[in-house]
Scaffold this motif. Structure first.
Motif, PDB file in Angstrom:
ATOM      1  N   PHE A 163       0.810  -1.223   0.000  1.00  0.00           N
ATOM      2  CA  PHE A 163       0.000   0.000   0.000  1.00  0.00           C
ATOM      3  C   PHE A 163       0.841   1.270   0.000  1.00  0.00           C
ATOM      4  O   PHE A 163       0.360   2.337   0.363  1.00  0.00           O
ATOM      5  N   LEU A 164       2.123   1.144  -0.367  1.00  0.00           N
ATOM      6  CA  LEU A 164       2.970   2.331  -0.282  1.00  0.00           C
ATOM      7  C   LEU A 164       2.648   3.342  -1.381  1.00  0.00           C
ATOM      8  O   LEU A 164       2.168   2.990  -2.457  1.00  0.00           O
ATOM      9  N   LYS A 165       2.912   4.615  -1.063  1.00  0.00           N
ATOM     10  CA  LYS A 165       2.670   5.703  -2.017  1.00  0.00           C
ATOM     11  C   LYS A 165       4.011   6.228  -2.514  1.00  0.00           C
ATOM     12  O   LYS A 165       4.952   6.338  -1.727  1.00  0.00           O
ATOM     13  N   GLU A 166       4.078   6.572  -3.784  1.00  0.00           N
ATOM     14  CA  GLU A 166       5.294   7.192  -4.294  1.00  0.00           C
ATOM     15  C   GLU A 166       5.502   8.519  -3.562  1.00  0.00           C
ATOM     16  O   GLU A 166       4.542   9.218  -3.254  1.00  0.00           O
ATOM     17  N   GLY A 167       6.751   8.833  -3.304  1.00  0.00           N
ATOM     18  CA  GLY A 167       7.044  10.100  -2.613  1.00  0.00           C
ATOM     19  C   GLY A 167       7.165   9.904  -1.109  1.00  0.00           C
ATOM     20  O   GLY A 167       7.908  10.610  -0.446  1.00  0.00           O
TER      21      GLY A 167
ATOM     22  N   VAL B 272      -8.505  -6.753  -1.593  1.00  0.00           N
ATOM     23  CA  VAL B 272      -8.277  -5.636  -0.649  1.00  0.00           C
ATOM     24  C   VAL B 272      -7.509  -4.524  -1.361  1.00  0.00           C
ATOM     25  O   VAL B 272      -7.837  -3.342  -1.250  1.00  0.00           O
ATOM     26  N   LYS B 273      -6.490  -4.923  -2.116  1.00  0.00           N
ATOM     27  CA  LYS B 273      -5.659  -3.919  -2.805  1.00  0.00           C
ATOM     28  C   LYS B 273      -6.498  -3.092  -3.780  1.00  0.00           C
ATOM     29  O   LYS B 273      -6.418  -1.856  -3.815  1.00  0.00           O
ATOM     30  N   TYR B 274      -7.331  -3.764  -4.568  1.00  0.00           N
ATOM     31  CA  TYR B 274      -8.164  -3.028  -5.534  1.00  0.00           C
ATOM     32  C   TYR B 274      -9.206  -2.185  -4.810  1.00  0.00           C
ATOM     33  O   TYR B 274      -9.515  -1.063  -5.233  1.00  0.00           O
TER      34      TYR B 274
ATOM     35  N   SER C 271      -8.918  -0.820  -1.944  1.00  0.00           N
ATOM     36  CA  SER C 271      -8.235   0.320  -1.353  1.00  0.00           C
ATOM     37  C   SER C 271      -8.010   1.414  -2.411  1.00  0.00           C
ATOM     38  O   SER C 271      -8.400   2.577  -2.215  1.00  0.00           O
ATOM     39  N   ASN C 272      -7.428   1.043  -3.536  1.00  0.00           N
ATOM     40  CA  ASN C 272      -7.165   2.056  -4.563  1.00  0.00           C
ATOM     41  C   ASN C 272      -8.453   2.581  -5.189  1.00  0.00           C
ATOM     42  O   ASN C 272      -8.552   3.771  -5.507  1.00  0.00           O
ATOM     43  N   ALA C 273      -9.452   1.722  -5.347  1.00  0.00           N
ATOM     44  CA  ALA C 273     -10.721   2.168  -5.938  1.00  0.00           C
ATOM     45  C   ALA C 273     -11.401   3.170  -5.004  1.00  0.00           C
ATOM     46  O   ALA C 273     -11.959   4.174  -5.448  1.00  0.00           O
TER      47      ALA C 273
ATOM     48  N   PHE D 272       2.936  13.591 -11.496  1.00  0.00           N
ATOM     49  CA  PHE D 272       1.531  13.335 -11.113  1.00  0.00           C
ATOM     50  C   PHE D 272       1.235  13.776  -9.685  1.00  0.00           C
ATOM     51  O   PHE D 272       0.083  13.919  -9.295  1.00  0.00           O
ATOM     52  N   LYS D 273       2.302  14.002  -8.916  1.00  0.00           N
ATOM     53  CA  LYS D 273       2.201  14.650  -7.606  1.00  0.00           C
ATOM     54  C   LYS D 273       3.606  15.119  -7.236  1.00  0.00           C
ATOM     55  O   LYS D 273       4.556  14.800  -7.959  1.00  0.00           O
ATOM     56  N   LYS D 274       3.736  15.842  -6.119  1.00  0.00           N
ATOM     57  CA  LYS D 274       5.061  16.364  -5.788  1.00  0.00           C
ATOM     58  C   LYS D 274       6.005  15.241  -5.330  1.00  0.00           C
ATOM     59  O   LYS D 274       5.563  14.133  -5.016  1.00  0.00           O
TER      60      LYS D 274
ATOM     61  N   ALA E  56      -4.661  24.856 -10.154  1.00  0.00           N
ATOM     62  CA  ALA E  56      -5.367  23.567 -10.255  1.00  0.00           C
ATOM     63  C   ALA E  56      -5.114  22.693  -9.035  1.00  0.00           C
ATOM     64  O   ALA E  56      -5.759  21.663  -8.867  1.00  0.00           O
ATOM     65  N   ARG E  57      -4.147  23.081  -8.195  1.00  0.00           N
ATOM     66  CA  ARG E  57      -3.824  22.280  -6.998  1.00  0.00           C
ATOM     67  C   ARG E  57      -4.216  22.973  -5.705  1.00  0.00           C
ATOM     68  O   ARG E  57      -3.913  22.485  -4.632  1.00  0.00           O
ATOM     69  N   ARG E  58      -4.782  24.156  -5.819  1.00  0.00           N
ATOM     70  CA  ARG E  58      -5.142  24.946  -4.649  1.00  0.00           C
ATOM     71  C   ARG E  58      -3.955  25.119  -3.705  1.00  0.00           C
ATOM     72  O   ARG E  58      -4.048  24.854  -2.501  1.00  0.00           O
TER      73      ARG E  58
HETATM   74  C1  UGA Z   1      -1.544   4.977  -4.614  1.00  0.00           C
HETATM   75  C2  UGA Z   1      -2.137   4.624  -3.240  1.00  0.00           C
HETATM   76  O1  UGA Z   1      -2.338   5.819  -2.475  1.00  0.00           O
HETATM   77  C3  UGA Z   1      -1.218   3.663  -2.480  1.00  0.00           C
HETATM   78  O2  UGA Z   1      -1.809   3.288  -1.236  1.00  0.00           O
HETATM   79  C4  UGA Z   1      -0.977   2.430  -3.335  1.00  0.00           C
HETATM   80  O3  UGA Z   1      -0.091   1.503  -2.704  1.00  0.00           O
HETATM   81  C5  UGA Z   1      -0.379   2.860  -4.659  1.00  0.00           C
HETATM   82  O4  UGA Z   1      -1.301   3.760  -5.322  1.00  0.00           O
HETATM   83  C6  UGA Z   1      -0.160   1.624  -5.495  1.00  0.00           C
HETATM   84  O5  UGA Z   1      -1.153   0.945  -5.825  1.00  0.00           O
HETATM   85  O6  UGA Z   1       1.000   1.247  -5.726  1.00  0.00           O
HETATM   86  P1  UGA Z   1       0.330   6.664  -5.500  1.00  0.00           P
HETATM   87  O7  UGA Z   1      -0.183   6.319  -6.862  1.00  0.00           O
HETATM   88  O8  UGA Z   1       1.784   6.653  -5.236  1.00  0.00           O
HETATM   89  O9  UGA Z   1      -0.345   5.694  -4.402  1.00  0.00           O
HETATM   90  O10 UGA Z   1      -0.159   8.155  -5.207  1.00  0.00           O
HETATM   91  P2  UGA Z   1      -1.280   8.865  -4.307  1.00  0.00           P
HETATM   92  O11 UGA Z   1      -0.633   9.633  -3.240  1.00  0.00           O
HETATM   93  O12 UGA Z   1      -2.315   7.920  -3.911  1.00  0.00           O
HETATM   94  O13 UGA Z   1      -1.886   9.903  -5.358  1.00  0.00           O
HETATM   95  C7  UGA Z   1      -2.575   9.476  -6.524  1.00  0.00           C
HETATM   96  C8  UGA Z   1      -3.108  10.672  -7.266  1.00  0.00           C
HETATM   97  O14 UGA Z   1      -4.239  11.236  -6.605  1.00  0.00           O
HETATM   98  C9  UGA Z   1      -2.113  11.829  -7.419  1.00  0.00           C
HETATM   99  O15 UGA Z   1      -2.186  12.364  -8.716  1.00  0.00           O
HETATM  100  C10 UGA Z   1      -2.578  12.835  -6.388  1.00  0.00           C
HETATM  101  O16 UGA Z   1      -2.216  14.153  -6.705  1.00  0.00           O
HETATM  102  C11 UGA Z   1      -4.080  12.636  -6.449  1.00  0.00           C
HETATM  103  N1  UGA Z   1      -4.767  13.076  -5.214  1.00  0.00           N
HETATM  104  C12 UGA Z   1      -4.533  12.453  -4.051  1.00  0.00           C
HETATM  105  C13 UGA Z   1      -5.669  14.130  -5.269  1.00  0.00           C
HETATM  106  O17 UGA Z   1      -5.914  14.726  -6.344  1.00  0.00           O
HETATM  107  N2  UGA Z   1      -6.311  14.525  -4.130  1.00  0.00           N
HETATM  108  C14 UGA Z   1      -6.086  13.898  -2.945  1.00  0.00           C
HETATM  109  O18 UGA Z   1      -6.719  14.315  -1.938  1.00  0.00           O
HETATM  110  C15 UGA Z   1      -5.178  12.862  -2.895  1.00  0.00           C
END
Ligand code: UGA
Length: 448
Positions: free
Chosen positions: A162-166, A217-219, A221-223, A334-336, A425-427
């Motif tokens: 469930f890790l997030k990039e960054g 669970v993984k799907y 969570s992301n969904a 796609f994010k910072k 666009a990101r407030r």
């Molecule tokens: C995501 C999930 O958060 C992780 O839990 C999961 O393990 C990972 O996918 C994966 O399946 O490997 P990630 O793709 O690294 O992680 O990035 P997120 O932090 O989830 O952001 C995803 C996108 O949603 C970004 O573009 C972010 O800017 C956007 N976002 C996120 C928003 O626009 N608003 C928010 O409130 C949160």
């Protein structure tokens, strides 16, 4: 030097594999990283991360120096470890389903490598795979190529990540749960014990399930997370037509309801990254093949696609016809804190802008320009920094929430731009501080 009992091997040195390997090694667990990409292996051997992720480089360096992490392209080395994580990629096919070629090949080669092994070995599927993959695909391939019966001296678990990039390293070191899907107690207990060694008394809650539940669970969570983002973007789009309304204040209020919570409700240009779109498409495709059409998840994806148009609408509202207008795009990732531009909203917005008549697009990102150059046509200019991107621009769109963009004040925009039209666009900014500009933000109603 053979890694020996208690050691771990990880097949697939992408984000998940690398962060998992570095984290295991950081806890003193001997780890062997395996990948078919020789260049990647060489970089890891030199203690250099082949991708950008905060903290990963220094962790790898230490682990390699202490010889707790080694890297090889020889999968047979996995047999000298006690457990093997499969973290290979599962890319999307055209219809949204996932391509299991890499996981099938890894399972087959690993099984062959384990065929002569006498002692118990555990195989853990960490790649994101649709429900049934561990039991119906990995299990028979492993059993055949190893000539072993799964559940006796060869264990098998599904264990999603469930890790997030960054924030991948921190997420790996401090997860909110561990999900272990297994058919037999020995497999589940062996993996749990490995995590007990890893986390010590800080072991997070371990949820034991069937492999299929763990995979779903993984799907789920992301969904769910993607749906939260599309939900708040929907509210933002409604708010945008009502004078005096700000979506951020709505989130501040609804987020206090513990049934809702404040997280993942940041309105913006739509989600990007390698996971949400891919996983949503995979679970939609999987579900439809089962005879159920998940309308909600389709709407999540549709709303996300549409969000880029909403950003472009804001640009046109401020700027008018785009012909010969210089549009500065601040942020491509796609994010910072990542150089990753996979499925980034910036690409959708830039592609929409390029379909319009005649805008000149100049983009800047602190890390993602090399990746963006490979994807965007030559008609996009790349600037050296944010200030050069803004010079002479008729509109600026803030597409990624980089900290360094937060430092730009209204006076900087006024001094640098030809016409100070700013679409946040990101407030990132407080609209009150930017009243001297023509300012529009996602989810802010028109000012009266
Ligand atoms: C995501 C999930 O958060 C992780 O839990 C999961 O393990 C990972 O996918 C994966 O399946 O490997 P990630 O793709 O690294 O992680 O990035 P997120 O932090 O989830 O952001 C995803 C996108 O949603 C970004 O573009 C972010 O800017 C956007 N976002 C996120 C928003 O626009 N608003 C928010 O409130 C949160």
């Amino acid at each position: 030097m053979k890694p020996g009992p208690g050691s771990v091997s990880v097949i697939g040195m992408g984000y998940v594999g690398l962060c998992t390997s570095a984290a295991f090694a950081s806890k003193g667990i001997k780890t062997v990283g395996i990948d078919i990409d020789e260049k990647r292996i060489e970089q890891i051997r030199q203690g250099r991360a082949p991708l950008y992720e905060p903290q990963l480089d220094s962790m790898l360096k230490k682990a390699v120096k202490k010889r707790l992490l080694t890297a090889t392209n020889d999968i047979s080395q996995a047999a000298y470890t006690s457990s093997t994580f499969l973290t290979v990629g599962t890319p999307s096919r055209k219809d949204g389903s996932i391509d299991l070629t890499s996981i099938e090949r890894a399972a087959e080669e690993l099984g062959t490598a384990l065929s002569e092994k006498q002692s118990y070995h555990l195989v853990i599927v960490k790649s994101t795979v649709i429900p049934g993959t561990t039991n119906r695909i990995v299990n028979p391939i492993l059993a055949k190529s190893s000539s072993k019966t799964i559940g006796t001296n060869l264990g098998l678990c599904a264990n999603p990540e469930f890790l997030k990039e960054g924030t991948a390293i921190n997420d790996t070191l401090h997860p909110d749960k561990i999900v272990i899907g297994a058919n037999d107690k020995k497999s589940a207990n062996t993996l749990k014990q490995l995590y007990m060694r890893f986390y010590g008394k800080n072991l997070p809650t371990v949820i034991l399930t069937s492999p299929e539940t763990a995979e779903l669970v993984k799907y789920a969570s992301n969904a769910f997370l993607a749906t939260k983002v599309s939900f708040i973007n929907t509210i933002a789009n409604i708010a945008q037509s009502i004078p005096g309304v700000d979506v951020n204040q709505i989130v501040e209020a609804i987020g206090r309801d513990p049934r809702i919570g404040p997280l993942f409700l940041k309105a913006g240009p739509g989600y990007g990254g390698s996971c949400f779109h891919k996983d949503l498409q995979a679970i939609i495709n999987f579900s439809e093949n089962l005879g159920y059409s998940p309308l909600l998840l389709r709407a999540t994806e549709g709303t996300n696609e549409q969000q880029a148009e909403k950003v472009v609408e804001l640009v046109e509202k401020l700027t008018g016809p785009l012909e010969q207008k210089r549009i500065a795009v601040l942020g491509l990732a796609f994010k910072k804190d990542t150089d990753d531009i996979r499925e980034a909203a910036s690409l959708r917005v830039i592609n929409l802008l390029m379909k319009k008549k005649g805008p000149i697009i100049v983009a800047y990102d602190p890390l993602a320009v090399p990746n963006a150059r490979r994807l965007l046509t030559e008609s996009v200019e790349f600037a050296q920094d944010e200030r050069s991107a803004l010079k002479g621009a008729d509109c600026c769109i803030v597409m990624t929430e980089w900290n360094q963009f937060k430092k730009l004040r209204a006076k900087d925009y006024l001094a640098l731009m030809r016409t100070p039209n700013l679409v946040d666009a990101r407030r990132l900014y407080d609209p009150k501080e930017y009243e001297s500009l023509n300012f529009a933000g996602v989810g802010i109603g028109p000012q009266e």
